[in-house]
Design a protein around this motif. Structure first.
Motif: not given
Length: 146
Positions: A88, A129, A132
């Motif tokens: 992330k 999240t 990614r």
């Protein structure tokens, strides 16, 4: 919701689950943007030196369901999509600009993946999240010779 003071997904859920996804990352990659191209009167167009945005661990998997053919300058081009998952906190790449280059793979990974270059087609977003997700495309007809 059952109670006013509770939520189905706690606020720290994403942070709590990041070590799980990052623990499954076994490929080493490099994210890079193309450099300024130039012109040489003898050799014609010259590619620029790519700018490395980030390098680190990732998870890479082929998405068979989106494979397809394209036509480029009267040449059939075999295109295959891949999901590339990066941490992330890695810099966000730019769709249709950034490339993903596989620089290494774990012992139990596919050695044929090393050296492949993908084009990032989209950077996926979501309400939770902890990683990614990049949808990337591999042009199997235009890979560098190994």
């Amino acid at each position: 919701m059952p109670f006013d003071t509770t939520t189905v997904i706690p606020p720290t859920w994403s942070e709590h689950h990041r070590p799980v996804t990052e623990g499954a990352m076994s490929a080493t990659i490099r994210l890079e943007n193309p450099g300024e191209s130039g012109w040489d009167p003898v050799n014609g167009s010259t590619p620029g030196t790519p700018t490395v945005l980030w390098s680190g661990l990732a998870r890479v998997q082929q998405n068979d369901t989106q494979s397809g053919q394209a036509d480029a300058v009267d040449q059939d081009v075999a295109l295959t999509t891949y999901l590339v998952v990066i941490p992330k906190d890695a810099p966000q790449p730019t769709a249709d600009v950034t490339s993903v280059v596989i620089t290494g793979n774990a012992e139990n990974g596919d050695p044929d993946l090393v050296g492949k270059r993908f084009t990032v087609r989209s950077v996926e977003t979501g309400s939770l999240t902890w990683e990614r997700d990049l949808t990337c495309e591999l042009d199997q007809t235009n890979q560098e010779a190994s």
